[in-house]
Motif scaffolding. Sequence first.
Motif, PDB file in Angstrom:
ATOM      1  N   GLU A 173      -0.771  11.910 -20.539  1.00  0.00           N
ATOM      2  CA  GLU A 173      -0.242  12.812 -21.565  1.00  0.00           C
ATOM      3  C   GLU A 173       1.270  13.013 -21.372  1.00  0.00           C
ATOM      4  O   GLU A 173       1.927  13.607 -22.218  1.00  0.00           O
ATOM      5  N   LYS A 174       1.810  12.517 -20.264  1.00  0.00           N
ATOM      6  CA  LYS A 174       3.226  12.729 -19.938  1.00  0.00           C
ATOM      7  C   LYS A 174       4.141  11.902 -20.843  1.00  0.00           C
ATOM      8  O   LYS A 174       3.775  10.831 -21.310  1.00  0.00           O
ATOM      9  N   GLU A 175       5.345  12.401 -21.016  1.00  0.00           N
ATOM     10  CA  GLU A 175       6.389  11.672 -21.728  1.00  0.00           C
ATOM     11  C   GLU A 175       6.961  10.607 -20.802  1.00  0.00           C
ATOM     12  O   GLU A 175       6.889  10.742 -19.573  1.00  0.00           O
ATOM     13  N   GLN A 176       7.572   9.566 -21.366  1.00  0.00           N
ATOM     14  CA  GLN A 176       8.134   8.499 -20.541  1.00  0.00           C
ATOM     15  C   GLN A 176       9.158   9.044 -19.550  1.00  0.00           C
ATOM     16  O   GLN A 176       9.213   8.615 -18.404  1.00  0.00           O
ATOM     17  N   GLY A 177       9.940  10.005 -19.967  1.00  0.00           N
ATOM     18  CA  GLY A 177      10.944  10.594 -19.087  1.00  0.00           C
ATOM     19  C   GLY A 177      10.368  11.359 -17.910  1.00  0.00           C
ATOM     20  O   GLY A 177      11.075  11.668 -16.954  1.00  0.00           O
ATOM     21  N   ASP A 178       9.076  11.679 -17.970  1.00  0.00           N
ATOM     22  CA  ASP A 178       8.421  12.388 -16.882  1.00  0.00           C
ATOM     23  C   ASP A 178       7.865  11.456 -15.801  1.00  0.00           C
ATOM     24  O   ASP A 178       7.441  11.915 -14.749  1.00  0.00           O
ATOM     25  N   GLU A 216       1.102   9.344  -5.855  1.00  0.00           N
ATOM     26  CA  GLU A 216       1.393  10.730  -5.488  1.00  0.00           C
ATOM     27  C   GLU A 216       2.489  11.324  -6.365  1.00  0.00           C
ATOM     28  O   GLU A 216       2.357  12.449  -6.846  1.00  0.00           O
ATOM     29  N   GLU A 217       3.561  10.576  -6.566  1.00  0.00           N
ATOM     30  CA  GLU A 217       4.697  11.086  -7.347  1.00  0.00           C
ATOM     31  C   GLU A 217       4.338  11.325  -8.817  1.00  0.00           C
ATOM     32  O   GLU A 217       4.951  12.158  -9.481  1.00  0.00           O
ATOM     33  N   ASN A 218       3.344  10.581  -9.322  1.00  0.00           N
ATOM     34  CA  ASN A 218       2.995  10.668 -10.734  1.00  0.00           C
ATOM     35  C   ASN A 218       1.637  11.315 -10.999  1.00  0.00           C
ATOM     36  O   ASN A 218       1.230  11.444 -12.146  1.00  0.00           O
ATOM     37  N   ASN A 219       0.957  11.729  -9.925  1.00  0.00           N
ATOM     38  CA  ASN A 219      -0.331  12.388 -10.054  1.00  0.00           C
ATOM     39  C   ASN A 219      -1.288  11.605 -10.968  1.00  0.00           C
ATOM     40  O   ASN A 219      -1.824  12.140 -11.938  1.00  0.00           O
ATOM     41  N   VAL A 220      -1.447  10.327 -10.659  1.00  0.00           N
ATOM     42  CA  VAL A 220      -2.383   9.481 -11.407  1.00  0.00           C
ATOM     43  C   VAL A 220      -3.490   9.020 -10.455  1.00  0.00           C
ATOM     44  O   VAL A 220      -3.338   9.069  -9.241  1.00  0.00           O
ATOM     45  N   ASN A 221      -4.596   8.607 -11.036  1.00  0.00           N
ATOM     46  CA  ASN A 221      -5.678   8.071 -10.223  1.00  0.00           C
ATOM     47  C   ASN A 221      -6.105   6.733 -10.808  1.00  0.00           C
ATOM     48  O   ASN A 221      -5.734   6.394 -11.945  1.00  0.00           O
ATOM     49  N   PRO A 222      -6.857   5.937 -10.069  1.00  0.00           N
ATOM     50  CA  PRO A 222      -7.208   4.585 -10.529  1.00  0.00           C
ATOM     51  C   PRO A 222      -7.868   4.549 -11.901  1.00  0.00           C
ATOM     52  O   PRO A 222      -7.656   3.614 -12.662  1.00  0.00           O
ATOM     53  N   ALA A 223      -8.638   5.561 -12.248  1.00  0.00           N
ATOM     54  CA  ALA A 223      -9.306   5.578 -13.556  1.00  0.00           C
ATOM     55  C   ALA A 223      -8.306   5.667 -14.710  1.00  0.00           C
ATOM     56  O   ALA A 223      -8.633   5.301 -15.844  1.00  0.00           O
ATOM     57  N   ASP A 224      -7.094   6.136 -14.442  1.00  0.00           N
ATOM     58  CA  ASP A 224      -6.057   6.247 -15.465  1.00  0.00           C
ATOM     59  C   ASP A 224      -5.209   4.985 -15.594  1.00  0.00           C
ATOM     60  O   ASP A 224      -4.385   4.886 -16.502  1.00  0.00           O
ATOM     61  N   ILE A 225      -5.382   4.035 -14.679  1.00  0.00           N
ATOM     62  CA  ILE A 225      -4.537   2.844 -14.641  1.00  0.00           C
ATOM     63  C   ILE A 225      -5.140   1.742 -15.503  1.00  0.00           C
ATOM     64  O   ILE A 225      -6.287   1.350 -15.317  1.00  0.00           O
ATOM     65  N   CYS A 226      -4.346   1.238 -16.454  1.00  0.00           N
ATOM     66  CA  CYS A 226      -4.777   0.130 -17.312  1.00  0.00           C
ATOM     67  C   CYS A 226      -4.660  -1.195 -16.569  1.00  0.00           C
ATOM     68  O   CYS A 226      -5.531  -2.059 -16.689  1.00  0.00           O
ATOM     69  N   SER A 227      -3.541  -1.375 -15.844  1.00  0.00           N
ATOM     70  CA  SER A 227      -3.306  -2.608 -15.102  1.00  0.00           C
ATOM     71  C   SER A 227      -2.109  -2.415 -14.181  1.00  0.00           C
ATOM     72  O   SER A 227      -1.333  -1.482 -14.344  1.00  0.00           O
ATOM     73  N   VAL A 228      -2.005  -3.342 -13.226  1.00  0.00           N
ATOM     74  CA  VAL A 228      -0.856  -3.363 -12.312  1.00  0.00           C
ATOM     75  C   VAL A 228      -0.331  -4.789 -12.280  1.00  0.00           C
ATOM     76  O   VAL A 228      -1.077  -5.732 -12.038  1.00  0.00           O
ATOM     77  N   SER A 232       0.826  -1.212   0.000  1.00  0.00           N
ATOM     78  CA  SER A 232       0.000   0.000   0.000  1.00  0.00           C
ATOM     79  C   SER A 232       0.859   1.260   0.000  1.00  0.00           C
ATOM     80  O   SER A 232       0.584   2.213  -0.740  1.00  0.00           O
ATOM     81  N   GLU A 233       1.897   1.257   0.821  1.00  0.00           N
ATOM     82  CA  GLU A 233       2.803   2.409   0.875  1.00  0.00           C
ATOM     83  C   GLU A 233       3.433   2.659  -0.491  1.00  0.00           C
ATOM     84  O   GLU A 233       3.499   3.811  -0.955  1.00  0.00           O
ATOM     85  N   LEU A 234       3.876   1.611  -1.140  1.00  0.00           N
ATOM     86  CA  LEU A 234       4.508   1.748  -2.450  1.00  0.00           C
ATOM     87  C   LEU A 234       3.524   2.300  -3.476  1.00  0.00           C
ATOM     88  O   LEU A 234       3.847   3.252  -4.199  1.00  0.00           O
ATOM     89  N   LEU A 235       2.340   1.737  -3.534  1.00  0.00           N
ATOM     90  CA  LEU A 235       1.358   2.212  -4.512  1.00  0.00           C
ATOM     91  C   LEU A 235       0.972   3.661  -4.241  1.00  0.00           C
ATOM     92  O   LEU A 235       0.921   4.476  -5.172  1.00  0.00           O
ATOM     93  N   ARG A 236       0.711   4.013  -2.996  1.00  0.00           N
ATOM     94  CA  ARG A 236       0.358   5.402  -2.667  1.00  0.00           C
ATOM     95  C   ARG A 236       1.465   6.367  -3.088  1.00  0.00           C
ATOM     96  O   ARG A 236       1.188   7.442  -3.625  1.00  0.00           O
ATOM     97  N   THR A 237       2.709   5.980  -2.879  1.00  0.00           N
ATOM     98  CA  THR A 237       3.832   6.844  -3.245  1.00  0.00           C
ATOM     99  C   THR A 237       3.927   6.995  -4.762  1.00  0.00           C
ATOM    100  O   THR A 237       4.131   8.105  -5.272  1.00  0.00           O
ATOM    101  N   ILE A 238       3.765   5.905  -5.489  1.00  0.00           N
ATOM    102  CA  ILE A 238       3.788   5.978  -6.957  1.00  0.00           C
ATOM    103  C   ILE A 238       2.679   6.899  -7.462  1.00  0.00           C
ATOM    104  O   ILE A 238       2.907   7.752  -8.330  1.00  0.00           O
ATOM    105  N   LEU A 261       6.199  -3.497  -8.373  1.00  0.00           N
ATOM    106  CA  LEU A 261       4.983  -3.130  -9.080  1.00  0.00           C
ATOM    107  C   LEU A 261       5.343  -2.520 -10.421  1.00  0.00           C
ATOM    108  O   LEU A 261       6.341  -1.800 -10.529  1.00  0.00           O
ATOM    109  N   MET A 262       4.529  -2.793 -11.429  1.00  0.00           N
ATOM    110  CA  MET A 262       4.601  -2.057 -12.683  1.00  0.00           C
ATOM    111  C   MET A 262       3.178  -1.651 -13.037  1.00  0.00           C
ATOM    112  O   MET A 262       2.341  -2.503 -13.313  1.00  0.00           O
ATOM    113  N   LEU A 263       2.927  -0.350 -12.977  1.00  0.00           N
ATOM    114  CA  LEU A 263       1.636   0.195 -13.341  1.00  0.00           C
ATOM    115  C   LEU A 263       1.685   0.620 -14.800  1.00  0.00           C
ATOM    116  O   LEU A 263       2.670   1.211 -15.247  1.00  0.00           O
TER     117      LEU A 263
END
Length: 121
Positions: A98-103, A33-45, A25-31, A91-93
């Motif tokens: 719209e971000k570039e891979q480097g972002d 927060e750091e990437n400003n994504v929400n569950p609706a944007d996630i294709c898979s984990v 949970s800590e890892l996912l929450r940090t990812i 984890l790999m989300l």
Amino acid sequence: MYVRGIRGATTVEENVEQEILDKTSELLRTIVEENNVNPADICSVFVTVTADVDDVFPALAIRNMPGWEMVPLMCSLEIPIKDSLQKCIRLMLHANTEKEQGDMRHVYLHEAKKLRPDLCE
């Protein structure tokens, strides 16, 4: 819009259910927060563990988080490489963004910082 991969890893000190769930949970929450994504944007984990993490599926921690109920999750074992980091959860989300891979901000916590010191501050 692109599909981007975001990586992360953490470790547990003991192979016990609550620590595995807490660290996942800590890892996912940090990812998130750091990437400003929400569950609706996630294709898979995709979740992997080393063979010494077998007390509970780490994906259970994700499944129990509000908003993550419908995100496709998959757990697997890491390849058992000699002398590799033990008690590790990765984890790999895959996220729509719209971000570039480097972002993308990849997150490594606890002993997993050893895996990618170039990405850890």
